[in-house]
Design a protein around this motif. Structure first.
Motif, PDB file in Angstrom:
ATOM      1  N   LEU A   1      -4.247  -7.536   1.810  1.00 39.01           N
ATOM      2  CA  LEU A   1      -3.922  -6.474   1.332  1.00 39.01           C
ATOM      3  C   LEU A   1      -5.175  -5.301   1.667  1.00 39.01           C
ATOM      4  CD1 LEU A   1      -2.113  -4.743  -0.411  1.00 39.01           C
ATOM      5  CD2 LEU A   1      -3.400  -5.799  -2.508  1.00 39.01           C
ATOM      6  N   ALA A   2      -6.472  -5.680   1.418  1.00 41.00           N
ATOM      7  CA  ALA A   2      -7.835  -5.224   1.351  1.00 41.00           C
ATOM      8  C   ALA A   2      -7.766  -4.286   2.821  1.00 41.00           C
ATOM      9  CB  ALA A   2      -8.893  -5.757   0.669  1.00 41.00           C
ATOM     10  N   ASN A   3      -7.516  -5.354   3.792  1.00 45.62           N
ATOM     11  CA  ASN A   3      -7.681  -5.018   5.087  1.00 45.62           C
ATOM     12  C   ASN A   3      -6.708  -4.169   5.630  1.00 45.62           C
ATOM     13  OD1 ASN A   3      -7.105  -5.932   8.131  1.00 45.62           O
ATOM     14  ND2 ASN A   3      -9.455  -5.927   7.811  1.00 45.62           N
ATOM     15  N   GLU A   4      -5.299  -4.466   5.328  1.00 45.40           N
ATOM     16  CA  GLU A   4      -4.417  -3.679   5.988  1.00 45.40           C
ATOM     17  C   GLU A   4      -3.954  -2.293   5.190  1.00 45.40           C
ATOM     18  OE1 GLU A   4       0.409  -4.444   6.641  1.00 45.40           O
ATOM     19  OE2 GLU A   4      -1.056  -6.174   6.612  1.00 45.40           O
ATOM     20  N   LEU A   5      -4.116  -2.388   3.958  1.00 44.09           N
ATOM     21  CA  LEU A   5      -3.663  -0.869   3.043  1.00 44.09           C
ATOM     22  C   LEU A   5      -4.713  -0.458   2.203  1.00 44.09           C
ATOM     23  CD1 LEU A   5      -0.325  -2.258   1.839  1.00 44.09           C
ATOM     24  CD2 LEU A   5      -0.756  -0.686   3.804  1.00 44.09           C
ATOM     25  N   VAL A   6      -5.482  -1.220   1.453  1.00 44.63           N
ATOM     26  CA  VAL A   6      -6.349  -0.606   0.333  1.00 44.63           C
ATOM     27  C   VAL A   6      -7.628   0.015   1.128  1.00 44.63           C
ATOM     28  CG1 VAL A   6      -7.518  -0.787  -1.602  1.00 44.63           C
ATOM     29  CG2 VAL A   6      -5.315  -2.162  -1.412  1.00 44.63           C
ATOM     30  N   GLY A   7      -8.397  -0.923   1.980  1.00 44.64           N
ATOM     31  CA  GLY A   7      -9.590  -0.303   2.634  1.00 44.64           C
ATOM     32  C   GLY A   7      -9.224   1.095   3.417  1.00 44.64           C
ATOM     33  N   PRO A   8      -8.052   1.219   4.297  1.00 44.48           N
ATOM     34  CA  PRO A   8      -7.884   2.226   5.017  1.00 44.48           C
ATOM     35  C   PRO A   8      -7.630   3.203   4.016  1.00 44.48           C
ATOM     36  CG  PRO A   8      -6.929   0.446   5.902  1.00 44.48           C
ATOM     37  CD  PRO A   8      -7.420  -0.038   4.693  1.00 44.48           C
ATOM     38  N   ALA A   9      -6.770   3.133   2.896  1.00 43.50           N
ATOM     39  CA  ALA A   9      -6.247   4.231   1.957  1.00 43.50           C
ATOM     40  C   ALA A   9      -7.642   4.971   1.275  1.00 43.50           C
ATOM     41  CB  ALA A   9      -5.510   3.775   0.872  1.00 43.50           C
TER      42      ALA A   9
ATOM     43  N   TRP B   1      -5.942   7.883  -3.734  1.00 47.48           N
ATOM     44  CA  TRP B   1      -6.162   7.023  -4.802  1.00 47.48           C
ATOM     45  C   TRP B   1      -5.372   5.908  -4.425  1.00 47.48           C
ATOM     46  CZ3 TRP B   1      -7.486   9.042  -9.983  1.00 47.48           C
ATOM     47  CH2 TRP B   1      -8.259  10.349 -10.069  1.00 47.48           C
ATOM     48  N   VAL B   2      -5.789   4.607  -5.041  1.00 48.27           N
ATOM     49  CA  VAL B   2      -5.055   3.270  -5.135  1.00 48.27           C
ATOM     50  C   VAL B   2      -5.074   2.838  -6.480  1.00 48.27           C
ATOM     51  CG1 VAL B   2      -5.119   0.883  -4.668  1.00 48.27           C
ATOM     52  CG2 VAL B   2      -6.147   2.694  -3.064  1.00 48.27           C
ATOM     53  N   VAL B   3      -3.810   2.853  -7.074  1.00 48.19           N
ATOM     54  CA  VAL B   3      -3.164   2.285  -8.345  1.00 48.19           C
ATOM     55  C   VAL B   3      -2.795   0.897  -8.119  1.00 48.19           C
ATOM     56  CG1 VAL B   3      -1.827   2.572 -10.354  1.00 48.19           C
ATOM     57  CG2 VAL B   3      -2.919   4.579  -9.247  1.00 48.19           C
ATOM     58  N   SER B   4      -3.449  -0.037  -8.548  1.00 49.31           N
ATOM     59  CA  SER B   4      -2.889  -1.638  -8.418  1.00 49.31           C
ATOM     60  C   SER B   4      -2.461  -2.339  -9.799  1.00 49.31           C
ATOM     61  CB  SER B   4      -4.130  -2.422  -7.743  1.00 49.31           C
ATOM     62  OG  SER B   4      -3.710  -3.574  -7.703  1.00 49.31           O
ATOM     63  N   ASP B   5      -1.474  -2.912  -9.694  1.00 51.78           N
ATOM     64  CA  ASP B   5      -1.138  -3.651 -10.620  1.00 51.78           C
ATOM     65  C   ASP B   5      -1.398  -5.235 -10.409  1.00 51.78           C
ATOM     66  OD1 ASP B   5       0.475  -5.360 -12.435  1.00 51.78           O
ATOM     67  OD2 ASP B   5       2.260  -4.831 -11.857  1.00 51.78           O
TER      68      ASP B   5
ATOM     69  N   VAL C   1      -1.206   8.708  -3.222  1.00 49.85           N
ATOM     70  CA  VAL C   1      -1.576   7.621  -4.003  1.00 49.85           C
ATOM     71  C   VAL C   1      -0.795   6.623  -3.313  1.00 49.85           C
ATOM     72  CG1 VAL C   1      -1.070   6.319  -6.033  1.00 49.85           C
ATOM     73  CG2 VAL C   1      -1.455   9.022  -6.102  1.00 49.85           C
ATOM     74  N   LEU C   2      -1.559   5.294  -3.056  1.00 44.87           N
ATOM     75  CA  LEU C   2      -1.204   4.100  -2.891  1.00 44.87           C
ATOM     76  C   LEU C   2      -0.872   3.169  -3.830  1.00 44.87           C
ATOM     77  CD1 LEU C   2      -0.671   1.833  -0.595  1.00 44.87           C
ATOM     78  CD2 LEU C   2      -2.991   1.310  -0.355  1.00 44.87           C
ATOM     79  N   ARG C   3       0.462   2.532  -3.941  1.00 42.47           N
ATOM     80  CA  ARG C   3       0.837   1.760  -5.076  1.00 42.47           C
ATOM     81  C   ARG C   3       0.729   0.503  -4.604  1.00 42.47           C
ATOM     82  NH1 ARG C   3       5.475   4.418  -8.857  1.00 42.47           N
ATOM     83  NH2 ARG C   3       5.161   6.789  -8.714  1.00 42.47           N
ATOM     84  N   VAL C   4       0.123  -0.473  -5.118  1.00 43.65           N
ATOM     85  CA  VAL C   4       0.063  -1.796  -4.677  1.00 43.65           C
ATOM     86  C   VAL C   4       0.327  -2.834  -5.986  1.00 43.65           C
ATOM     87  CG1 VAL C   4      -1.118  -1.568  -2.509  1.00 43.65           C
ATOM     88  CG2 VAL C   4      -2.349  -1.997  -4.854  1.00 43.65           C
ATOM     89  N   ARG C   5       0.580  -4.142  -5.659  1.00 38.43           N
ATOM     90  CA  ARG C   5       0.649  -5.018  -6.726  1.00 38.43           C
ATOM     91  C   ARG C   5       0.097  -6.216  -6.062  1.00 38.43           C
ATOM     92  NH1 ARG C   5       6.960  -7.472  -7.050  1.00 38.43           N
ATOM     93  NH2 ARG C   5       7.109  -8.018  -4.993  1.00 38.43           N
ATOM     94  N   GLU C   6      -0.498  -7.174  -7.017  1.00 39.11           N
ATOM     95  CA  GLU C   6      -1.007  -8.498  -6.499  1.00 39.11           C
ATOM     96  C   GLU C   6      -0.294  -9.452  -7.188  1.00 39.11           C
ATOM     97  OE1 GLU C   6      -5.212  -9.030  -6.058  1.00 39.11           O
ATOM     98  OE2 GLU C   6      -5.463  -7.173  -5.144  1.00 39.11           O
ATOM     99  N   PRO C   7      -0.052 -10.648  -6.653  1.00 44.54           N
ATOM    100  CA  PRO C   7       0.024 -10.707  -4.887  1.00 44.54           C
ATOM    101  C   PRO C   7       1.170  -9.817  -4.241  1.00 44.54           C
ATOM    102  CG  PRO C   7       0.931 -12.837  -5.718  1.00 44.54           C
ATOM    103  CD  PRO C   7       0.563 -12.024  -7.023  1.00 44.54           C
TER     104      PRO C   7
END
Length: 207
Positions: free
Chosen positions: A76-84, A90-94, A34-40
């Motif tokens: 974020l999309a280019n560096e982390l989410v897209g590759p994941a 799985w990507v779980v985003s706040d 799982v990749l955990r991310v938050r925006e921004p």
């Protein structure tokens, strides 16, 4: 894209961060990557932009706000989410791009389609597949905040406009959005989230 991208959305005080973290932990305990991310945020560039955007003492014009959010999100999309997602994670985003559509497009009055158009080039196909909209009235959401940031400190009228914009997005895209009543206790909200996730993508342990 072979992974699964889930975002949690809503106005301030709905419990997005708590439920997102609970889902990520639940998946990780079953051996799922799982990749955990938050925006921004989420990247060095994004975190620096986050400070500018959310600083309670700062001042950011509406279109500057929209463009800064879009820049942080593209990174974020280019560096982390897209590759994941390409790895099958799985990507779980706040929060996600839908926050910009609701907050800047709706709340700031910039127009949902206009804000969408400045985000699309930086995201390509990296959009959430499943969006949980935790719905709550603005007054209750604001009362739950302990330390509001610049945007969280906006009043009831602004938050209500944002909530209305989120509702419209959910109506327009029912296959992507799941609306959950965030006035319920966290455990009830969590069980509803888990039921919808497992209904769409059955979770099997890889451990």
């Amino acid at each position: 894209m072979t992974g699964h991208y889930i975002a949690f959305e809503g106005i301030e005080g709905t419990g997005k961060s708590t439920i997102a973290a609970r889902l990520a932990t639940h998946l990780e305990q079953r051996g799922i990557s799982v990749l955990r991310v938050r925006e921004p945020g989420g990247t060095v560039t994004g975190e620096r932009i986050r400070h500018v955007l959310l600083d309670p003492e700062g001042s950011v014009a509406p279109w500057s706000e929209a463009l800064l959010f879009a820049a942080a999100r593209a990174q974020l999309a280019n560096e982390l989410v897209g590759p994941a997602l390409r790895r099958g994670d799985w990507v779980v985003s706040d929060r996600s791009v839908y926050s910009s559509l609701a907050y800047q497009g709706g709340g700031r009055g910039l127009g949902v389609s206009q804000v969408r158009s400045v985000n699309e080039p930086g995201l390509g196909k990296v959009w959430p597949q499943l969006v949980f909209l935790l719905r709550l009235d603005a007054a209750t959401g604001l009362s739950r905040q302990e330390d509001p940031d610049r945007i969280g400190a906006e009043g009831v009228e602004f938050q209500t406009a944002v909530g209305d914009a989120f509702d419209e997005l959910a109506v327009e895209d029912p296959d992507r959005f799941v609306v959950i009543d965030a006035a319920n206790d966290l455990d009830t909200v969590w069980q509803s989230v888990l039921s919808h996730v497992e209904g769409r993508w059955p979770i099997s342990s890889t451990m």
